[in-house]
Every structure is written in structure tokens, then in C-alpha cells.
Design a protein around this motif. Structure first.
Motif, PDB file in Angstrom:
ATOM      1  N   PRO A  45     -18.392  -2.708  48.390  1.00 30.31           N
ATOM      2  CA  PRO A  45     -17.485  -1.855  49.184  1.00 30.31           C
ATOM      3  C   PRO A  45     -18.032  -1.517  50.574  1.00 30.31           C
ATOM      4  CG  PRO A  45     -17.689  -1.034  46.937  1.00 30.31           C
ATOM      5  CD  PRO A  45     -18.693  -2.139  47.072  1.00 30.31           C
ATOM      6  N   ASP A  46     -19.317  -1.341  50.691  1.00 29.77           N
ATOM      7  CA  ASP A  46     -19.899  -0.971  51.984  1.00 29.77           C
ATOM      8  C   ASP A  46     -19.869  -2.108  52.997  1.00 29.77           C
ATOM      9  OD1 ASP A  46     -20.369   1.488  50.926  1.00 29.77           O
ATOM     10  OD2 ASP A  46     -22.484   1.118  50.475  1.00 29.77           O
ATOM     11  N   SER A  47     -19.632  -3.315  52.512  1.00 33.32           N
ATOM     12  CA  SER A  47     -19.623  -4.476  53.416  1.00 33.32           C
ATOM     13  C   SER A  47     -18.232  -4.786  53.934  1.00 33.32           C
ATOM     14  CB  SER A  47     -20.171  -5.709  52.685  1.00 33.32           C
ATOM     15  OG  SER A  47     -21.478  -5.485  52.227  1.00 33.32           O
ATOM     16  N   ASN A  48     -17.216  -4.067  53.452  1.00 31.90           N
ATOM     17  CA  ASN A  48     -15.835  -4.376  53.821  1.00 31.90           C
ATOM     18  C   ASN A  48     -15.133  -3.098  54.283  1.00 31.90           C
ATOM     19  OD1 ASN A  48     -15.538  -7.320  52.803  1.00 31.90           O
ATOM     20  ND2 ASN A  48     -16.482  -6.245  51.099  1.00 31.90           N
ATOM     21  N   LEU A  49     -15.552  -2.611  55.426  1.00 24.38           N
ATOM     22  CA  LEU A  49     -15.059  -1.326  55.912  1.00 24.38           C
ATOM     23  C   LEU A  49     -13.596  -1.381  56.322  1.00 24.38           C
ATOM     24  CD1 LEU A  49     -18.163  -0.295  58.074  1.00 24.38           C
ATOM     25  CD2 LEU A  49     -17.640   0.343  55.705  1.00 24.38           C
ATOM     26  N   THR A  50     -13.089  -2.556  56.658  1.00 21.31           N
ATOM     27  CA  THR A  50     -11.711  -2.660  57.144  1.00 21.31           C
ATOM     28  C   THR A  50     -10.699  -2.858  56.023  1.00 21.31           C
ATOM     29  OG1 THR A  50     -11.945  -5.056  57.442  1.00 21.31           O
ATOM     30  CG2 THR A  50     -12.512  -3.653  59.315  1.00 21.31           C
ATOM     31  N   GLU A  51     -11.147  -3.058  54.792  1.00 21.59           N
ATOM     32  CA  GLU A  51     -10.221  -3.313  53.695  1.00 21.59           C
ATOM     33  C   GLU A  51      -9.680  -2.007  53.120  1.00 21.59           C
ATOM     34  OE1 GLU A  51     -12.112  -5.826  50.867  1.00 21.59           O
ATOM     35  OE2 GLU A  51     -11.653  -7.645  52.011  1.00 21.59           O
ATOM     36  N   SER A  52      -8.570  -2.115  52.422  1.00 20.48           N
ATOM     37  CA  SER A  52      -7.954  -0.940  51.816  1.00 20.48           C
ATOM     38  C   SER A  52      -8.786  -0.441  50.648  1.00 20.48           C
ATOM     39  CB  SER A  52      -6.548  -1.288  51.326  1.00 20.48           C
ATOM     40  OG  SER A  52      -6.619  -2.234  50.271  1.00 20.48           O
ATOM     41  N   ALA A  53      -8.479   0.766  50.210  1.00 19.50           N
ATOM     42  CA  ALA A  53      -9.206   1.344  49.078  1.00 19.50           C
ATOM     43  C   ALA A  53      -8.996   0.500  47.817  1.00 19.50           C
ATOM     44  CB  ALA A  53      -8.746   2.775  48.845  1.00 19.50           C
ATOM     45  N   ALA A  54      -7.781  -0.023  47.637  1.00 19.44           N
ATOM     46  CA  ALA A  54      -7.490  -0.847  46.455  1.00 19.44           C
ATOM     47  C   ALA A  54      -8.297  -2.138  46.482  1.00 19.44           C
ATOM     48  CB  ALA A  54      -6.000  -1.166  46.400  1.00 19.44           C
ATOM     49  N   GLN A  55      -8.427  -2.740  47.670  1.00 15.67           N
ATOM     50  CA  GLN A  55      -9.208  -3.972  47.790  1.00 15.67           C
ATOM     51  C   GLN A  55     -10.683  -3.707  47.529  1.00 15.67           C
ATOM     52  OE1 GLN A  55      -8.399  -7.536  49.017  1.00 15.67           O
ATOM     53  NE2 GLN A  55      -6.793  -6.744  47.693  1.00 15.67           N
ATOM     54  N   LYS A  56     -11.173  -2.579  48.037  1.00 17.38           N
ATOM     55  CA  LYS A  56     -12.571  -2.226  47.797  1.00 17.38           C
ATOM     56  C   LYS A  56     -12.836  -2.011  46.311  1.00 17.38           C
ATOM     57  CE  LYS A  56     -13.628  -0.091  52.268  1.00 17.38           C
ATOM     58  NZ  LYS A  56     -14.083   1.147  52.944  1.00 17.38           N
ATOM     59  N   GLN A  57     -11.892  -1.365  45.644  1.00 16.20           N
ATOM     60  CA  GLN A  57     -12.060  -1.120  44.210  1.00 16.20           C
ATOM     61  C   GLN A  57     -12.041  -2.432  43.429  1.00 16.20           C
ATOM     62  OE1 GLN A  57      -9.175   1.526  42.486  1.00 16.20           O
ATOM     63  NE2 GLN A  57      -9.935   1.254  40.408  1.00 16.20           N
ATOM     64  N   LEU A  58     -11.119  -3.314  43.776  1.00 16.43           N
ATOM     65  CA  LEU A  58     -11.046  -4.609  43.098  1.00 16.43           C
ATOM     66  C   LEU A  58     -12.320  -5.405  43.329  1.00 16.43           C
ATOM     67  CD1 LEU A  58      -9.600  -6.789  41.510  1.00 16.43           C
ATOM     68  CD2 LEU A  58      -8.396  -7.463  43.605  1.00 16.43           C
ATOM     69  N   GLY A  59     -12.813  -5.427  44.568  1.00 12.85           N
ATOM     70  CA  GLY A  59     -14.052  -6.138  44.862  1.00 12.85           C
ATOM     71  C   GLY A  59     -15.225  -5.567  44.091  1.00 12.85           C
ATOM     72  N   ASN A  60     -15.274  -4.244  44.000  1.00 12.84           N
ATOM     73  CA  ASN A  60     -16.368  -3.598  43.276  1.00 12.84           C
ATOM     74  C   ASN A  60     -16.318  -3.923  41.791  1.00 12.84           C
ATOM     75  OD1 ASN A  60     -18.687  -1.819  43.300  1.00 12.84           O
ATOM     76  ND2 ASN A  60     -17.408  -0.340  42.231  1.00 12.84           N
TER      77      ASN A  60
END
Length: 324
Positions: A45-60
Motif C-alpha cells: 500500500p505504501d508504494s501506490n499512493l495514487t491508487e484508491s483505497a479499494a485498490q490498496k486493500q486488494l493489493g495488500n
């Protein structure tokens, strides 16, 4: 969120960690670590500051539930050998069940039809190409993992079939769409041809062992290790190869690696003579090493240094160096 993948090796209740990381099934630890770091940087999540919260959660979630466990399994000295053995067994089993194997992707079908001399190149090129965009779209990541797993499945089957002297199985995946009688006929001998497999496999392994032994006799241990590692990729349960590569590690004074392979040799053959001879000595040496470390790190021994003169290290001690 649960991640369900129903293609490739996943269809056989097997978690294809190589597909999750998108590395070849024969990837070494350096390649595995390099690929893991690439994926971790993409998904954290810390590497993708421009993505949405949902995208960060999915990536995590992809990172924690799929990628991290895959890396731990493939990078661990204890977990990886067992996993590779299981992979090899699955490949051999699927050769016997080739008529029931179905493929869904063009890449996998092309790999199945690839000429034997081009098999490795086609396989690794396809894996490398998929790796470039595997996690670009997180919603499509599972689909790509399934595609990679199909490539792994075909490659394992082709490799197992080649090592057992069975005819090349390009016709296997044709079962997926149209199953013409000639293809079924080609696959039928595959299921009834286990008998000649051991002699051929042994002869191939014997060639590796002879080359390795010749290199060892010349003190060319690095090259000998490569030969034996290649042999173990073909036959992970060969106690002789484990025992011989353990001797190579021993001669390089890598006692922990020697112990691992001597342990594997004894699991496969409790009567393996080199393992029976050297494992107790290695255990004793490693125990002494641990004991010496505790003594030298004691507050009362801060100024003391271990006496290395004339010992030749642990290797020298095991092979007749002066005992302290």
C-alpha cells in the motif's frame, strides 16, 4: 476475500507458488527473491499512493494471502526441497492421466506443441513475458496466475514424459477441445509405459553423477555442485545425489548445507554409507561451533578470540586437522 484459481495445477488441489510469483519451476533462490521484491513493491500500500483505497486493500490482500506465503515456501531451505519433490511427482502423475488434462489458454497449447529442443526456451520466454504485466491489473491477477500455472503444468508433464522415455506429449492438451482418436491413441501408451522409465532415468542421473564425481576428483567443486543440482531437478528423491552434493558442500566447508543433504539422503536411504559416516561428525562440529560461539560471546570472555591456528576450520577438523 478468498482467492480461488481453477486452472493449471490449482485444479489438482495444489497451490502453485511458482505461478503466483510468475517464475519458472526451476528458478533458483536469487531469481525467486528478485521477483518477489518486484511484486512486493507493486502491491504494498505504501508504494501506490495514487491508487484508491479499494485498490490498496486488494493489493495488500494479494500480497499477504498469496505472494508472501509463496515466497516463504519457495525461498525456505527446508520447505523448498519438499515442494519441488511434490511438483515432480505431480508431473509424473499427470503424464499417466494425460487424457483427462484440459487446457484453456493458447500459450499452454503452444507450449504443448513446441518441439522438444525449444521447450525450455519457449516456456521461460512465456513466463518472462507474463511476469511483465502480471500484477498491472489487480482484478486480472488471478487470471494471469492461472495462465502461468497452465504453462507450469504442461512443462512438468513434458519434462516428466521426456525423463521417462515416453513419446513427447504435444497431443495431450488437444483433449481440451477436440479429442481425435489418433491423439488418444498416442496418449494411451503414455499411461502404460512406466516400466521402462526407471532404467532410462537412472542412466541419465548416472551421467550427471559421473561428471560430478570427475569434477570432484579435480577439486572443481562449484561445477560439480551445478551437475548435482541439475540431477536433483530431474530426480529429487535420489539419495546418491543428495549424498554426493552433501560431500561437495562439506569440502567447501558449508556444513549446514551438507547436513541438510545428508539428512535427505538418510531419509531416502537409511543405509547411505557417506551420510552415515559424515553426518554424526557434522552434527558434532556444528554443536562445537555453537558452543564456541557461546563461550566467546560470554561477558567473561570478551577479550578472547577463538584459536584458529593450524585447525583448518571445521572442514580441516573433520578431515583430520589438529583438534583443539
Amino acid at each position: 476475500m478468498s482467492f480461488k484459481i481453477d486452472r493449471g495445477l490449482f485444479k489438482y488441489d495444489f497451490i502453485d507458488h511458482h505461478a503466483i510469483l510468475c517464475v519458472p519451476v526451476d528458478a533458483d533462490v536469487k531469481e525467486i527473491r528478485k521477483r518477489y521484491l518486484q511484486i512486493a513493491r507493486r502491491l504494498h500500500p505504501d508504494s501506490n499512493l495514487t491508487e484508491s483505497a479499494a485498490q490498496k486493500q486488494l493489493g495488500n490482500e494479494l500480497l499477504s494471502k498469496l505472494v508472501n506465503p509463496a515466497y516463504e515456501k519457495l525461498f525456505g531451505d527446508r520447505t523448498r526441497p519438499e515442494y519441488i519433490i511434490i511438483l515432480s511427482q505431480i508431473g509424473k502423475r499427470l503424464v499417466q492421466e494425460s487424457t483427462s488434462v484440459t487446457l484453456n489458454t493458447d500459450l499452454a497449447r503452444q507450449l504443448a506443441d513446441a518441439p522438444a529442443p525449444n521447450l525450455d526456451h519457449f516456456y521461460k520466454s512465456a513466463i518472462a513475458k507474463l511476469a511483465q504485466s502480471q500484477y498491472d491489473s489487480l482484478e486480472q491477477a488471478l487470471q494471469v496466475i492461472g495462465q502461468v500455472s497452465e504453462l507450469n503444468l504442461v512443462y512438468l508433464m513434458r519434462s516428466a514424459s521426456k525423463s521417462s522415455t515416453a513419446p513427447p506429449p504435444p497431443a495431450q492438451p488437444k483433449v481440451q477441445s477436440d479429442t481425435p482418436q489418433p491423439n488418444t491413441a498416442k496418449n494411451t501408451p503414455l499411461a502404460s509405459a512406466p516400466a521402462p522409465a526407471p532404467p532410462k532415468e537412472d542412466s541419465v542421473i548416472e551421467q550427471y553423477v559421473r561428471r560430478a564425481q570427475s569434477l570432484i576428483d579435480k577439486n572443481q567443486f562449484a561445477q560439480a555442485k551445478v551437475e548435482l543440482q541439475d540431477a536433483l531437478k530431474l530426480e529429487p528423491k535420489n539419495s546418491r545425489c543428495h549424498s554426493l552434493i552433501a560431500m561437495v558442500y562439506l569440502k567447501q566447508n558449508q556444513l549446514k548445507m551438507a547436513k541438510i543433504h545428508f539428512d535427505n539422503a538418510l531419509k531416502l536411504d537409511p543405509n547411505d554409507e557417506p551420510a552415515l559416516q559424515w553426518k554424526p561428525k557434522i552434527d558434532k562440529a556444528l554443536g562445537q561451533q555453537h558452543s564456541d560461539h557461546k563461550v566467546t560471546s560470554s561477558p567473561n570472555n570478551k577479550d578472547k578470540q577463538p584459536d584458529k591456528s593450524g585447525s583448518g576450520g571445521l572442514f580441516g577438523g573433520l578431515f583430520g586437522g589438529k583438534k583443539k
